[in-house]
Design a protein around this motif. Structure first.
Motif, short mmCIF file in Angstrom:
data_model
loop_
_atom_site.label_atom_id
_atom_site.label_comp_id
_atom_site.label_asym_id
_atom_site.label_seq_id
_atom_site.Cartn_x
_atom_site.Cartn_y
_atom_site.Cartn_z
N VAL A 32 0.82 -1.32 0.05
CA VAL A 32 0.11 -0.16 0.18
C VAL A 32 0.74 1.22 0.22
O VAL A 32 0.76 2.17 -0.75
CB VAL A 32 -0.97 0.11 1.11
N SER A 33 2.14 1.31 0.84
CA SER A 33 2.88 2.37 1.06
C SER A 33 3.38 2.94 -0.30
O SER A 33 3.89 4.35 -0.43
CB SER A 33 3.70 2.26 2.30
N VAL A 34 3.68 2.02 -1.07
CA VAL A 34 4.51 2.50 -2.25
C VAL A 34 3.67 2.98 -3.60
O VAL A 34 4.11 3.43 -4.49
CB VAL A 34 5.29 0.98 -3.03
N VAL B 195 -3.59 0.09 5.84
CA VAL B 195 -3.71 1.30 5.28
C VAL B 195 -3.46 2.73 6.25
O VAL B 195 -2.93 3.61 6.09
CB VAL B 195 -5.26 1.52 4.76
N LEU B 196 -3.93 2.31 7.47
CA LEU B 196 -3.68 3.62 8.50
C LEU B 196 -2.25 3.86 8.86
O LEU B 196 -1.65 4.77 8.91
CB LEU B 196 -4.59 3.07 9.74
N TYR B 197 -1.55 2.51 8.92
CA TYR B 197 -0.16 2.74 9.16
C TYR B 197 0.60 3.39 7.97
O TYR B 197 1.87 4.14 8.22
CB TYR B 197 0.53 1.35 9.46
N SER B 198 0.17 3.32 6.78
CA SER B 198 0.59 3.95 5.62
C SER B 198 0.35 5.28 5.69
O SER B 198 0.72 6.05 4.73
CB SER B 198 0.13 3.29 4.46
N LEU C 32 7.41 -1.34 11.71
CA LEU C 32 6.39 -0.45 10.94
C LEU C 32 6.80 1.03 11.54
O LEU C 32 7.28 1.29 12.49
CB LEU C 32 5.14 -0.88 11.39
N PRO C 33 6.23 1.99 10.67
CA PRO C 33 6.55 3.35 11.06
C PRO C 33 5.25 3.70 12.20
O PRO C 33 4.47 2.91 12.75
CB PRO C 33 6.11 4.36 9.95
N ALA C 34 5.68 4.76 12.95
CA ALA C 34 4.90 5.26 13.99
C ALA C 34 3.28 5.17 13.53
O ALA C 34 3.01 5.71 12.19
CB ALA C 34 5.28 6.49 14.68
N PHE C 35 2.54 5.04 14.41
CA PHE C 35 1.09 5.18 14.11
C PHE C 35 0.89 6.66 13.75
O PHE C 35 1.18 7.58 14.71
CB PHE C 35 0.01 4.51 15.05
N PRO C 36 -0.07 6.93 12.72
CA PRO C 36 -0.06 8.32 12.54
C PRO C 36 -1.03 8.87 13.43
O PRO C 36 -2.13 8.45 13.96
CB PRO C 36 -0.64 8.38 11.13
N GLU C 37 -0.76 10.24 13.77
CA GLU C 37 -1.68 10.99 14.71
C GLU C 37 -2.71 11.32 13.80
O GLU C 37 -2.85 11.68 12.58
CB GLU C 37 -0.77 12.01 15.42
#
Length: 449
Positions: free
Chosen positions: A43-45, A68-71, A122-127
């Motif tokens: 998803v992220s790419v 999707v949210l983590y992306s 995984l990256p940080a969960f988005p605010e």
């Protein structure tokens, strides 16, 4: 204690913690982390920012929503899997994740998906993460609702405070999908927040529920339509909890659930826009609804009732579409008296009569249409008065009414759910109007007597 979504994949839960299960396999925490990271890599790419989720498998839905949210992108929950209506809503999303043979003019990732190498971390969960749901609006068009994840998390905290102790050690099974607000809150957010396993497949029959219940403690998330059909000839089972939403349960049905499942169902009142508002257990017929803590109902100058809640982003609250009678003793209780608008509930499905009319009027066979509901022998159904075009009249002359109505139903089925299809039909030269130029409700009803 509930965990926020940003910690669902963390080390707070052991690698072998059971997340979900199906008839053929179990999904552990290690699987959950790997599957989310793997889909995240795909998803992220992509440049797509809004991803529609159309997944029948509940575990796949959980994986997709988190990926999707983590992306840093937005999950879009259309609330249905009908291709024609998805095509009509294509402006609301850029890409699709599905486990169904849907063919849309956008990028599609399918379960099981071709995997890229997952990230080890995984990256940080988005605010300020949010997702999009849709509900029928008063105009008949789907109404978009942006739901902050923080509101869903706070809602889970309320539910845990109310019922977390009695749910401890249970597994969640459901007849409702997480693509609508009730299923999202009770069959998805609540078990994952509490760290309790949920079933990857939905329950379709009472026999399935019975088979599962004799093996493990269950919390059952369902609807009045299913609960009314429970088979009293099957041996009773003991469930930890039964939740019901989508419409009030009749008192007799609530007592039947108690006899069959060994507990009174807990009925939930809420809306997609507001989240949970109130609950009740019918210890006596016509039990009043009790507001959740921190939720208030306020009469408005226009006669409507507004719900004010910390999980509603609008500080002024949201006007409800139901007739509500507030308790006169100042307590936090009320009675539901029915719906105000043209959104009706049949078999716990929220149906827009306006949308059905719009679909009918768009057909080449029809010049005009009027849709209403009828109650016959205790069953609520959709009825339609139709005005034919010359093409419709020609078909009627060559064939017969059954062929005409069959063609109309076939065309409608592409757009609306089966329960929305009109059961009763009348062909009229014009839709009756009163002196004010409005449709005469009493006369319309009389035409079906």
């Amino acid at each position: 204690m509930t965990l926020p979504m940003c910690q669902w994949l963390g080390t707070e839960r052991a690698d072998d913690h059971l997340v979900a299960w199906s008839a053929t396999r179990e999904y552990r925490q290690r699987d959950f982390r790997r599957d989310v990271a793997t889909l995240f890599a795909s998803v992220s790419v992509t440049p797509c920012s809004r991803w529609a989720l159309c997944l029948e498998d509940n575990y796949s839905f959980a994986v997709a929503l988190l990926a999707v949210l983590y992306s840093g992108k937005t999950p879009v929950l259309p609330g249905h899997f009908r291709q024609a209506q998805l095509s009509e809503q294509c402006d609301e999303f850029d890409a699709l994740i599905t486990d169904l043979p849907l063919q849309l003019n956008c990028p599609v990732l399918r379960f099981p998906f071709v995997t890229l190498e997952p990230l080890s971390v995984l990256p940080a969960f988005p605010e300020n993460a949010s997702l999009v749901l849709f509900t029928s609006g008063s105009t008949g068009k789907p109404q978009k609702i942006i739901k902050p994840v923080s509101c869903l998390e706070r809602e889970s905290q309320w539910l845990s405070a109310q019922w977390g102790a009695e749910l401890a050690g249970s597994r969640f099974v459901a007849t409702v999908a997480p693509h609508h607000m009730y299923g999202l809150s009770f069959a998805f957010m609540l078990p994952l927040s509490l760290g309790l396993p949920f079933a990857a497949t939905s329950v379709q029959y009472h026999e399935q529920l019975h088979s599962l219940a004799v093996k493990t403690p269950l919390a059952f998330v369902s609807s009045p339509a299913f609960l009314k059909r429970l088979d009293s000839t099957l041996a009773p089972v003991t469930l930890r909890a039964v939740f019901s939403a989508g419409g009030p349960l009749e008192s007799d049905a609530a007592q039947s659930v108690k006899a069959t499942c060994s507990c009174l169902p807990t009925e939930i009142y809420g809306t997609t826009e507001s989240g949970i508002i109130a609950f009740r257990q019918q210890t006596r017929p016509g039990e009043a609804w009790a507001l959740f803590n921190n939720v208030d109902l306020r009469p408005q100058p226009d006669g409507n009732i507004a719900v004010i809640s910390p999980i509603i982003p609008q500080p002024e609250g949201i006007a409800l579409s139901d007739e509500i009678k507030l308790s006169s003793d100042g307590s936090r209780h009320f009675d539901l008296l029915g719906r105000k608008d043209r959104i009706v509930k049949i078999a716990e499905q929220r149906i827009s009569l306006d949308e059905i009319e719009q679909r009918l009027c768009a057909l080449d066979l029809l010049a005009d249409a009027c849709v209403l509901t009828l109650e016959k022998q205790g069953r609520v159904s959709v009825a339609a008065l139709i005005v034919l075009t010359p093409a419709g009249d020609a078909l009627l002359q060559v064939e017969n009414r059954n062929v005409l109505f069959g063609q109309i139903r076939h065309a409608l089925r592409e757009w609306v759910s089966p329960v929305s299809l009109p059961r009763y039909w009348r062909i009229v030269p014009a839709i009756p109007l009163n002196q004010q130029g409005k449709r005469a409700a009493a006369e319309l009803q009389e035409m079906f007597l």
